[in-house]
Write an enzyme that holds these catalytic residues in place. Structure first.
Site, PDB file in Angstrom:
ATOM      1  N   TYR A   1       0.872  -1.167   0.000  1.00 53.12           N
ATOM      2  CA  TYR A   1       0.000   0.000   0.000  1.00 53.12           C
ATOM      3  C   TYR A   1       0.915   1.224   0.000  1.00 53.12           C
ATOM      4  O   TYR A   1       2.123   1.095   0.189  1.00 53.12           O
ATOM      5  CB  TYR A   1      -0.909  -0.003   1.227  1.00 53.12           C
ATOM      6  CG  TYR A   1      -1.940  -1.103   1.221  1.00 53.12           C
ATOM      7  CD1 TYR A   1      -3.058  -1.030   0.393  1.00 53.12           C
ATOM      8  CD2 TYR A   1      -1.809  -2.228   2.040  1.00 53.12           C
ATOM      9  CE1 TYR A   1      -4.003  -2.038   0.370  1.00 53.12           C
ATOM     10  CE2 TYR A   1      -2.754  -3.235   2.020  1.00 53.12           C
ATOM     11  CZ  TYR A   1      -3.843  -3.139   1.186  1.00 53.12           C
ATOM     12  OH  TYR A   1      -4.774  -4.132   1.152  1.00 53.12           O
TER      13      TYR A   1
ATOM     14  N   ARG B   1     -17.849  -2.929   4.965  1.00 54.30           N
ATOM     15  CA  ARG B   1     -18.160  -4.351   4.938  1.00 54.30           C
ATOM     16  C   ARG B   1     -19.015  -4.719   6.154  1.00 54.30           C
ATOM     17  O   ARG B   1     -18.513  -4.844   7.278  1.00 54.30           O
ATOM     18  CB  ARG B   1     -16.871  -5.175   4.920  1.00 54.30           C
ATOM     19  CG  ARG B   1     -15.985  -4.830   3.711  1.00 54.30           C
ATOM     20  CD  ARG B   1     -14.600  -5.396   3.806  1.00 54.30           C
ATOM     21  NE  ARG B   1     -13.742  -4.783   2.780  1.00 54.30           N
ATOM     22  CZ  ARG B   1     -12.417  -4.800   2.802  1.00 54.30           C
ATOM     23  NH1 ARG B   1     -11.780  -5.391   3.821  1.00 54.30           N
ATOM     24  NH2 ARG B   1     -11.727  -4.222   1.841  1.00 54.30           N
TER      25      ARG B   1
ATOM     26  N   HIS C   1     -10.822  -5.790  -6.317  1.00 53.84           N
ATOM     27  CA  HIS C   1     -10.544  -6.124  -4.916  1.00 53.84           C
ATOM     28  C   HIS C   1     -11.487  -7.220  -4.409  1.00 53.84           C
ATOM     29  O   HIS C   1     -11.884  -7.225  -3.236  1.00 53.84           O
ATOM     30  CB  HIS C   1     -10.648  -4.887  -4.020  1.00 53.84           C
ATOM     31  CG  HIS C   1      -9.659  -4.868  -2.898  1.00 53.84           C
ATOM     32  ND1 HIS C   1      -8.440  -4.239  -2.980  1.00 53.84           N
ATOM     33  CD2 HIS C   1      -9.696  -5.414  -1.657  1.00 53.84           C
ATOM     34  CE1 HIS C   1      -7.792  -4.384  -1.840  1.00 53.84           C
ATOM     35  NE2 HIS C   1      -8.532  -5.101  -1.015  1.00 53.84           N
TER      36      HIS C   1
END
Length: 386
Positions: free
Chosen positions: A134, A169, A280
């Site tokens: 990242y 999520r 993703h």
């Protein structure tokens, strides 16, 4: 032949077995997506539109699954995708999968938020693993991390670019997911229902983000983990920030998480060597496109300028063949490999590789297609195919 358990001949069987052996809070993190999980379903359903057609009356060829990518010869056109918190889902999963990939001459991509340190995986894989990065918001952390990656001997750097926000999520929100897991009554009850997971976790030790540990505040409460990830580890990614990484990395650079042809053009302009066409795994944008929706357009426009890898929805050797027929140069699978660890344990990586190899070999033989690079010849129909 490598280890193979006939009770688990496909990903659904592995998933079913893993669900019984992994605590619900960890299994939900693995299998779940964002919002209504439409993206997860769309990734899988996209493959049902890809049809291949055999050439049955031609001579039967010898099947060779091997491919070349970034100057290295691999045994098959698939590898292990980066999956965060692997050690939470199954103890020592990164080590299990890295060993299996190295043994089989396939790439293992280590996640920055893995439970194994980058140095440990580099040693296990003898420098053949790839590293997923990242973009840290702190330049000192970024530079130190990249220095460690170089010293450990990683040759391929995969920069994830599709997390401008922390994924919404619902499963993880309900579970209060943390690493290490919170010791509340609900989670303790779930652990007690999974004695094998609990025993192996006891032996392996409490899972932590070993690579990031030097950069985390000491005694940081688990409640602060999300803020640390969002504010420190997963910094914004744009063309300018990627230029800094490109200028400081001499090996192959891969951008992971693109599906828009305009973004691919930017990747080419940056000098990236490859992209992972990915959403993703349906974990960031629930109503976005799947890689299969755009891959043929991207292949036509940029296939001679940059290597096209693909993940998201790939669950079988047949899916690998379909992705290659649609234009992918290589594929990565994440959930399948971690399900295999949950179902089979220390032999999970070997089993998944053997399963995928058998599946793909059968498809190739049925098509009478000798090599993966010839699969586009056998494409009959797919998303966007007339």
């Amino acid at each position: 032949m490598s280890y193979y358990h006939p009770q688990y001949p496909d990903t659904p069987a592995l998933k079913k077995a893993a669900k019984k052996r992994i605590p619900a809070f960890a299994f939900d993190y693995l299998c779940g997506g964002c919002h209504d999980e439409i993206g997860v379903a769309h990734n899988a359903s996209s493959f049902t539109q890809v049809k291949l057609q055999s050439d049955l009356l031609v001579p039967t060829p010898d099947i060779d699954l091997s491919v070349e990518l970034f100057g290295k010869h691999y045994a098959a056109p698939f590898g292990v995708a980066p999956v965060g918190l692997q050690g939470l889902m199954w103890p020592k999963a990164p080590e299990i999968l890295a060993k299996a990939a190295y043994k089989s001459n396939l790439p293992y991509v280590l996640s920055t938020v893995s439970s194994a340190s980058l140095e440990t995986i580099a040693e296990i894989s003898e420098g053949t693993a790839w590293y997923q990065l990242y973009n840290p918001t702190d330049a000192k952390i970024r530079d130190d991390l990249m220095g460690r990656i170089k010293r450990a001997g990683y040759k391929v750097l995969v920069v994830t670019v599709d997390v401008p926000t922390f994924g919404y999520r619902p499963r993880d929100i309900k579970n209060g997911l943390a690493m290490p897991p919170k010791m509340n009554l609900r989670n303790i009850a779930q652990m007690m229902q999974c004695p094998s997971w609990s025993w192996h976790t006891l032996l392996a030790g409490v899972p932590e983000m070993q690579t990031l540990k030097p950069y985390m505040p000491k005694n940081m409460p688990t409640s602060e983990l999300a803020n640390f990830m969002n504010n420190t580890v997963m910094g914004a990614v744009d063309f300018e920030s990627l230029k800094v990484i490109r200028d400081n990395w001499d090996g192959p650079l891969v951008l992971k998480g693109l599906v828009n042809p305009e973004d691919i053009a930017q990747a080419v302009a940056l000098g990236a060597d490859g992209v992972v066409l990915s959403n993703h795994g349906g974990r960031q944008l629930d109503v976005g496109e799947s890689p299969l929706d755009t891959i043929q357009t991207i292949k036509h426009q940029y296939g001679d300028k940059i290597k096209l890898l693909m993940d998201s929805g790939v669950q079988s050797g047949g899916n690998v063949a379909q992705a290659m027929a649609m234009g992918a140069d290589f594929t990565l699978l994440g959930r399948t490999f971690v399900y295999a660890c949950g179902a089979v344990g220390q032999h999970g990586g070997e089993h998944a590789i053997e399963m995928l190899t058998q599946q793909m070999t059968q498809v190739m033989g049925q098509l009478k297609c000798p090599t993966p690079t010839q699969l586009p010849h056998f494409l009959k129909a797919g998303p966007g195919v007339a």
